[in-house]
Design an enzyme around this catalytic site. Structure first.
Site, PDB file in Angstrom:
ATOM      1  N   ARG A 143       0.827  -1.203   0.000  1.00 55.93           N
ATOM      2  CA  ARG A 143       0.000   0.000   0.000  1.00 55.93           C
ATOM      3  C   ARG A 143       0.870   1.265   0.000  1.00 55.93           C
ATOM      4  NH1 ARG A 143      -2.194   0.076   4.682  1.00 55.93           N
ATOM      5  NH2 ARG A 143      -2.767   2.237   5.054  1.00 55.93           N
ATOM      6  N   LYS A 144       2.154   1.105  -0.217  1.00 58.10           N
ATOM      7  CA  LYS A 144       3.086   2.250  -0.235  1.00 58.10           C
ATOM      8  C   LYS A 144       3.068   2.884  -1.625  1.00 58.10           C
ATOM      9  CE  LYS A 144       6.026   0.072   3.243  1.00 58.10           C
ATOM     10  NZ  LYS A 144       7.355  -0.522   3.529  1.00 58.10           N
ATOM     11  N   THR A 145       1.963   3.537  -1.916  1.00 57.53           N
ATOM     12  CA  THR A 145       1.746   4.109  -3.238  1.00 57.53           C
ATOM     13  C   THR A 145       1.713   5.634  -3.159  1.00 57.53           C
ATOM     14  OG1 THR A 145      -0.640   3.859  -2.911  1.00 57.53           O
ATOM     15  CG2 THR A 145       0.497   2.103  -4.114  1.00 57.53           C
TER      16      THR A 145
END
Length: 301
Positions: A143-145
């Site tokens: 989820r490191k977007t």
């Protein structure tokens, strides 16, 4: 004849494409476009050139959506997911439309295509490593977007051949160390989460030790993430957990890079997630070049 569509293209709702295209255009031109006066609205043709050999093309639906919004058309020479190259420069698509409108869409469209293609290229390389090693599991993103750009980046993972992982907080319950510390214990955290998500969502628990993984599995977790374990420690912990809980999914995460990924492959590990799929990922170099009109000469008559 247009190239065949990649299956991942069918996963994007049309209204999402339109919404994002409009947001990007509004960000880049919220009021006036003074440079548009210089070029006017006569019809022009521009060539999309890829200048990073052996790249994976990703993001064409978003690129096309931007130009559709400004009244231009795009003719693709390659299908989504195709490898571009090996030549130093590859003609990838042709864009046609009124000059000022084409130039209005140029930068937002290129930004999206460069980023998505860079992620897809890295994903393809990682998946190729997993396949070559004969590993049975799934390489996954995180989820490191980039804020506001998640749909594009998750989509690019699909084109590159890896798992998106969960798309947002509602996609799956992931209980990290802060959740556990705030609730008091792994068991209590899993119990509370299950009371809300019911049967329809999986629960994953981040664990730093084998004992925490055992507690999570006994509490009813579907997935145990073994976080920041060295490869040898990971193999031992995953083996112990699989022996007692054969249906438990094991994810390895933390500190995994393209360089050390093969060290994490194990018959006991089902998922390996990498934040570097989106963080610090190189882009693919694209440029859009308007074709010059040939000056009229009396000698051509």
């Amino acid at each position: 004849m247009a190239p065949p569509r990649h299956l991942a293209v069918e996963s994007i709702p049309p209204h999402a494409l339109t919404r994002l295209a409009r947001e990007w255009l509004a960000e880049d031109a919220p009021n006036f476009d003074p440079a548009g006066v210089c070029v006017g609205s006569h019809e022009v043709e521009a060539r999309l050139l890829c200048k990073t050999p052996c790249s994976v093309l990703a993001g064409s639906p978003f690129f096309t959506a931007v130009f559709t919004e400004v009244g231009c058309t795009v003719e693709w020479r390659y299908r989504e997911g195709a490898e571009l190259g090996p030549n130093p420069v590859t003609l990838t698509a042709v864009v046609r439309g009124p000059a000022r409108r084409l130039l209005l869409g140029e930068r937002p469209a290129l930004n999206c295509l460069a980023r998505a293609s860079g992620i897809a290229t890295r994903c393809s390389e990682l998946q190729r490593m997993a396949t070559a090693a004969g590993w049975h599991g799934e390489v996954a993103g995180t989820r490191k977007t980039t804020p506001g750009f998640r749909l594009v980046e998750k989509y690019a993972m699909l084109v590159g051949g890896v798992s998106m992982h969960r798309q947002d907080l509602s996609g799956m319950v992931m209980l990290k160390d802060n959740h556990v510390w705030a609730s008091g214990s792994i068991t209590q955290a899993v119990k509370a989460a299950r009371s809300v998500c019911g049967f329809s969502s999986k629960i994953e628990v981040e664990c730093s030790f084998t004992e925490e993984g055992v507690e999570a599995a006994r509490a009813g977790a579907d997935i145990v993430m073994l976080d920041n374990l060295r490869p040898q420690e990971l193999h031992v912990a995953a083996g112990i957990l699989k022996a007692e809980f054969p249906t438990l999914l094991i994810e390895a995460s933390g500190g995994v890079t393209p360089e050390n990924l093969p060290k994490y492959f194990s018959p006991y590990v089902d998922i390996i997630s990498l934040g570097c799929i989106t963080q610090g990922c190189p882009i693919v170099d694209f440029s859009l070049k308007v074709q010059r009109a040939v000056p009229h000469s009396r000698f051509q008559e």
